[in-house]
Design an enzyme around this catalytic site. Structure first.
Site, PDB file in Angstrom:
ATOM      1  N   VAL A 210       0.842  -1.208   0.000  1.00  0.00           N
ATOM      2  CA  VAL A 210       0.000   0.000   0.000  1.00  0.00           C
ATOM      3  C   VAL A 210       0.870   1.249   0.000  1.00  0.00           C
ATOM      4  CG1 VAL A 210      -1.835   1.237   1.196  1.00  0.00           C
ATOM      5  CG2 VAL A 210      -1.832  -1.257   1.187  1.00  0.00           C
ATOM      6  N   TYR A 211       1.874   1.280   0.870  1.00  0.00           N
ATOM      7  CA  TYR A 211       2.773   2.434   0.931  1.00  0.00           C
ATOM      8  C   TYR A 211       3.483   2.632  -0.403  1.00  0.00           C
ATOM      9  CZ  TYR A 211       6.712   5.354   2.324  1.00  0.00           C
ATOM     10  OH  TYR A 211       7.648   6.360   2.411  1.00  0.00           O
ATOM     11  N   ALA A 212       4.051   1.552  -0.950  1.00  0.00           N
ATOM     12  CA  ALA A 212       4.762   1.672  -2.218  1.00  0.00           C
ATOM     13  C   ALA A 212       3.840   2.175  -3.320  1.00  0.00           C
ATOM     14  CB  ALA A 212       5.384   0.333  -2.600  1.00  0.00           C
TER      15      ALA A 212
ATOM     16  N   SER B 273       1.267   4.129  -3.000  1.00  0.00           N
ATOM     17  CA  SER B 273       1.016   5.562  -2.799  1.00  0.00           C
ATOM     18  C   SER B 273       2.170   6.395  -3.333  1.00  0.00           C
ATOM     19  CB  SER B 273       0.767   5.862  -1.314  1.00  0.00           C
ATOM     20  OG  SER B 273       1.965   5.832  -0.546  1.00  0.00           O
TER      21      SER B 273
END
Length: 242
Positions: free
Chosen positions: A152-154, A156
């Site tokens: 999810v972070y990557a 974003s």
């Protein structure tokens, strides 16, 4: 670099700690007035005592859409102009996707993507009218490398990296430079959510950056001649690939 930003006004989101704090302090040292934006009012008050009148505290909860929309009007009320925006505020979410809650996904994408887009959109008319400006966005190595423990972070950061590069092409004709700083892991509260074994390994191998090192690169980007845009800097600890 004392005096290099004399007369300039910068605004930094997520400014009370980590990369945002280091960025704010290096610009203050270079002579800028810096609007330090964060939701942590107590931390901003302490920083105001440390830095004096050149530091302008601005308490905003960027996850509140109404509050977020006040950023540019309040910067102008406090400082009268804006030359530099460092859109730095963000959060981290790691772990297996199947164990990640929908609310956590929504919060991360809102702060890491939507808020950045809205903050940049809101400052651009002022910069366009003045024919000059710098926008720097804190991205991540995760925007360039498909890190398996942070889908999810990557995602974003991949999204925001695309936003930076496409927006840059829209506004360069107005004298505005838009770039991203993409560090590997930095010693901030964000990496507290890393898997314990990954964090232990990084610390032991010297595979972490300091916020001050990121801030030095931000100053390098700002100090280039106006005809040059550093569109994206990927910076890594030398031992990252061990």
């Amino acid at each position: 670099m004392a005096g290099a930003l004399e007369g300039k006004v910068a605004a930094v989101t997520g400014a009370a700690s980590g990369i945002g704090l280091a960025s704010s302090e290096v610009m203050l040292a270079a002579g800028a007035r810096v609007v330090m934006i964060d939701r942590d009012a107590a931390a901003l008050a302490r920083l105001r005592e440390r830095h004096g009148d050149a530091m302008i505290p601005l308490v905003i909860d960027l996850l509140d859409p109404t509050d977020c929309a006040t950023l540019m009007p309040r910067v102008l009320d406090a400082a009268g102009r804006l030359d530099i925006l460092h859109a730095n505020a963000g959060s981290y979410l790691g772990g297996d996707l199947v164990e990640t809650s929908g609310d956590a996904i929504d919060r991360m994408l809102t702060l890491n993507v939507n808020v950045v887009m809205k903050n940049v959109r809101d400052v651009l008319p002022h910069m366009i009218a003045r024919g000059s400006g710098d926008v720097i966005v804190t991205s991540s190595l995760a925007a360039h490398y498909p890190t398996p423990w942070e889908p999810v972070y990557a995602s974003s950061k991949w999204a925001i990296d695309c936003f930076v590069q496409t927006t840059r092409r829209q506004v360069f004709k107005h004298g505005i430079r838009v770039g991203a700083i993409s560090p590997g892991p930095v010693v901030t509260a964000l990496i507290a959510d890393w898997p314990a074994e990954k964090l232990k390994e990084a610390r032991e191998s010297g595979s972490l950056l300091e916020p001050s090192e990121v801030a030095e690169v931000i100053m390098f980007m700002l100090m280039r001649p106006r005809g040059m845009t550093i569109r994206d800097v990927v910076m890594l600890p030398t031992n990252f690939d061990l």
